[in-house]
Design a protein around this motif. Structure first.
Motif, PDB file in Angstrom:
ATOM      1  N   ILE A   4       0.861  -1.187   0.000  1.00 24.39           N
ATOM      2  CA  ILE A   4       0.000   0.000   0.000  1.00 24.39           C
ATOM      3  C   ILE A   4       0.896   1.236   0.000  1.00 24.39           C
ATOM      4  N   ASP A   5       0.609   2.153  -0.890  1.00 24.06           N
ATOM      5  CA  ASP A   5       1.367   3.407  -0.957  1.00 24.06           C
ATOM      6  C   ASP A   5       0.932   4.289   0.215  1.00 24.06           C
ATOM      7  N   MET A   6       1.811   4.416   1.184  1.00 28.23           N
ATOM      8  CA  MET A   6       1.471   5.133   2.418  1.00 28.23           C
ATOM      9  C   MET A   6       1.210   6.623   2.169  1.00 28.23           C
ATOM     10  N   SER A   7       1.765   7.160   1.103  1.00 28.32           N
ATOM     11  CA  SER A   7       1.566   8.589   0.830  1.00 28.32           C
ATOM     12  C   SER A   7       0.138   8.882   0.357  1.00 28.32           C
ATOM     13  N   LEU A   8      -0.575   7.837  -0.062  1.00 29.83           N
ATOM     14  CA  LEU A   8      -1.942   8.029  -0.560  1.00 29.83           C
ATOM     15  C   LEU A   8      -3.008   7.659   0.473  1.00 29.83           C
ATOM     16  N   ILE A   9      -2.566   7.291   1.661  1.00 33.80           N
ATOM     17  CA  ILE A   9      -3.486   6.774   2.678  1.00 33.80           C
ATOM     18  C   ILE A   9      -3.851   7.864   3.683  1.00 33.80           C
ATOM     19  N   ALA A  10      -5.127   7.897   4.033  1.00 35.34           N
ATOM     20  CA  ALA A  10      -5.584   8.840   5.061  1.00 35.34           C
ATOM     21  C   ALA A  10      -4.943   8.490   6.400  1.00 35.34           C
ATOM     22  N   GLU A  11      -4.784   9.480   7.227  1.00 31.74           N
ATOM     23  CA  GLU A  11      -4.097   9.312   8.513  1.00 31.74           C
ATOM     24  C   GLU A  11      -4.734   8.218   9.366  1.00 31.74           C
ATOM     25  N   LYS A  12      -6.056   8.160   9.369  1.00 32.97           N
ATOM     26  CA  LYS A  12      -6.767   7.177  10.201  1.00 32.97           C
ATOM     27  C   LYS A  12      -6.495   5.731   9.767  1.00 32.97           C
ATOM     28  N   CYS A  13      -6.051   5.565   8.531  1.00 29.45           N
ATOM     29  CA  CYS A  13      -5.833   4.220   7.988  1.00 29.45           C
ATOM     30  C   CYS A  13      -4.366   3.789   8.043  1.00 29.45           C
ATOM     31  N   LYS A  14      -3.490   4.721   8.373  1.00 27.28           N
ATOM     32  CA  LYS A  14      -2.052   4.458   8.220  1.00 27.28           C
ATOM     33  C   LYS A  14      -1.546   3.309   9.079  1.00 27.28           C
ATOM     34  N   GLU A  15      -2.054   3.191  10.276  1.00 26.31           N
ATOM     35  CA  GLU A  15      -1.556   2.134  11.162  1.00 26.31           C
ATOM     36  C   GLU A  15      -1.863   0.745  10.587  1.00 26.31           C
ATOM     37  N   LYS A  16      -3.108   0.567  10.143  1.00 26.48           N
ATOM     38  CA  LYS A  16      -3.485  -0.729   9.551  1.00 26.48           C
ATOM     39  C   LYS A  16      -2.748  -0.966   8.237  1.00 26.48           C
ATOM     40  N   ALA A  17      -2.618   0.083   7.438  1.00 25.59           N
ATOM     41  CA  ALA A  17      -1.929  -0.048   6.150  1.00 25.59           C
ATOM     42  C   ALA A  17      -0.463  -0.426   6.359  1.00 25.59           C
ATOM     43  N   LYS A  18       0.147   0.173   7.365  1.00 26.94           N
ATOM     44  CA  LYS A  18       1.545  -0.154   7.679  1.00 26.94           C
ATOM     45  C   LYS A  18       1.669  -1.619   8.087  1.00 26.94           C
ATOM     46  N   LYS A  19       0.713  -2.081   8.882  1.00 25.78           N
ATOM     47  CA  LYS A  19       0.717  -3.487   9.316  1.00 25.78           C
ATOM     48  C   LYS A  19       0.536  -4.419   8.117  1.00 25.78           C
ATOM     49  N   VAL A  20      -0.336  -4.043   7.192  1.00 24.87           N
ATOM     50  CA  VAL A  20      -0.534  -4.843   5.975  1.00 24.87           C
ATOM     51  C   VAL A  20       0.778  -4.931   5.197  1.00 24.87           C
ATOM     52  N   ASN A  21       1.449  -3.798   5.035  1.00 29.59           N
ATOM     53  CA  ASN A  21       2.726  -3.789   4.306  1.00 29.59           C
ATOM     54  C   ASN A  21       3.775  -4.659   4.996  1.00 29.59           C
ATOM     55  N   GLU A  22       3.808  -4.586   6.318  1.00 26.19           N
ATOM     56  CA  GLU A  22       4.751  -5.428   7.073  1.00 26.19           C
ATOM     57  C   GLU A  22       4.428  -6.905   6.861  1.00 26.19           C
ATOM     58  N   ASN A  23       3.144  -7.223   6.914  1.00 25.53           N
ATOM     59  CA  ASN A  23       2.727  -8.615   6.707  1.00 25.53           C
ATOM     60  C   ASN A  23       3.062  -9.092   5.297  1.00 25.53           C
ATOM     61  N   LEU A  24       2.801  -8.244   4.305  1.00 22.54           N
ATOM     62  CA  LEU A  24       3.109  -8.621   2.921  1.00 22.54           C
ATOM     63  C   LEU A  24       4.601  -8.891   2.754  1.00 22.54           C
ATOM     64  N   SER A  25       5.399  -8.062   3.378  1.00 16.45           N
ATOM     65  CA  SER A  25       6.852  -8.251   3.316  1.00 16.45           C
ATOM     66  C   SER A  25       7.257  -9.578   3.955  1.00 16.45           C
ATOM     67  N   LEU A  26       6.691  -9.852   5.117  1.00 18.63           N
ATOM     68  CA  LEU A  26       6.983 -11.118   5.803  1.00 18.63           C
ATOM     69  C   LEU A  26       6.510 -12.310   4.972  1.00 18.63           C
ATOM     70  N   LEU A  27       5.324 -12.196   4.407  1.00 21.99           N
ATOM     71  CA  LEU A  27       4.779 -13.290   3.597  1.00 21.99           C
ATOM     72  C   LEU A  27       5.672 -13.596   2.402  1.00 21.99           C
ATOM     73  N   ARG A  28       6.149 -12.557   1.745  1.00 22.75           N
ATOM     74  CA  ARG A  28       7.048 -12.774   0.595  1.00 22.75           C
ATOM     75  C   ARG A  28       8.351 -13.439   1.040  1.00 22.75           C
ATOM     76  N   GLU A  29       8.793 -13.060   2.222  1.00 23.99           N
ATOM     77  CA  GLU A  29      10.055 -13.592   2.745  1.00 23.99           C
ATOM     78  C   GLU A  29       9.955 -15.073   3.112  1.00 23.99           C
ATOM     79  N   ILE A  30       8.841 -15.471   3.713  1.00 18.63           N
ATOM     80  CA  ILE A  30       8.732 -16.859   4.195  1.00 18.63           C
ATOM     81  C   ILE A  30       7.878 -17.745   3.288  1.00 18.63           C
ATOM     82  N   GLU A  31       7.492 -17.214   2.150  1.00 19.53           N
ATOM     83  CA  GLU A  31       6.657 -17.982   1.224  1.00 19.53           C
ATOM     84  C   GLU A  31       7.321 -19.290   0.792  1.00 19.53           C
TER      85      GLU A  31
END
Length: 201
Positions: free
Chosen positions: A69-96
């Motif tokens: 998720i492009d964090m620069s396009l995300i509303a402030e209220k959504c940033k925490e969840k979006a950041k968590k999604v990005n972290e999860n996606l990164s982890l998923l790609r790493e351990i896939e």
């Protein structure tokens, strides 16, 4: 997170998936199958999708067809969840890679290759270098290497099992979070979909 339209397109057009395409053709009972037919066949025969995923993991290609998720396009209220999604996606790609059956993994192939090399070396030292008086020691070293290889194999197998479990848990968690973000109007899932693999282009 696997974009089925992309899967169908890749099975039809990319040589890497020729064996999967042959299975599809066999099921369809014809040689020229269209992407929509591949999609239908995948729905009825989940093994086709699993084979596709297996090939990707073996070739270090991701089955996660979502971009961060492009964090620069995300509303402030959504940033925490979006950041968590990005972290999860990164982890998923790493351990896939750990979703691959350990018995079919490159790790096991490497272990067997090393043991074959050690066995060859043992024979070389004993026979060709005429070190028969040292053969007990040499065979002991070989036996030790088998024990070490067995221990390492078991350790790696456990690692595969643990990481696969983490992968599937994070996968479900991430999908749920993406759905929540979409319902809250933070993102459109369709904007995150990676339509084609850059490695194939």
């Amino acid at each position: 997170m696997t974009h089925l339209a992309r899967v169908a397109q890749e099975i039809k057009n990319i040589g890497l998936y020729d064996l999967v395409l042959q299975d599809v053709q066999k099921i369809a009972d014809k040689t020229n199958v269209e992407e929509n037919e591949i999609l239908e066949i995948m729905q009825k025969n989940p093994q086709i999708l699993e084979d596709y995923k297996q090939i990707n993991v073996e070739y270090n290609l991701s089955n996660i067809h979502l971009r961060d998720i492009d964090m620069s396009l995300i509303a402030e209220k959504c940033k925490e969840k979006a950041k968590k999604v990005n972290e999860n996606l990164s982890l998923l790609r790493e351990i896939e890679k750990y979703t691959l059956d350990f018995e079919q993994s490159s790790t096991l192939v490497i272990i067997f290759s090393i043991e074959f090399f050690v066995l060859f070396s043992v024979q070389y030292f004993i026979v060709l270098l005429n070190l028969k008086e040292w053969q007990i020691l040499i065979y002991s070293i070989f036996a030790s290497s088998i024990a070490v290889a067995w221990w390492y194999g078991k350790k790696e197998q456990k690692k595969y099992i643990q990481n696969a479990k983490i992968f599937y848990e994070k996968y479900d968690e991430t999908l749920a979070m993406i759905d929540i973000l979409e319902k809250e109007g933070c993102i459109k899932k369709s904007d995150l979909i990676i339509e084609e693999c850059e490695e194939h282009v």
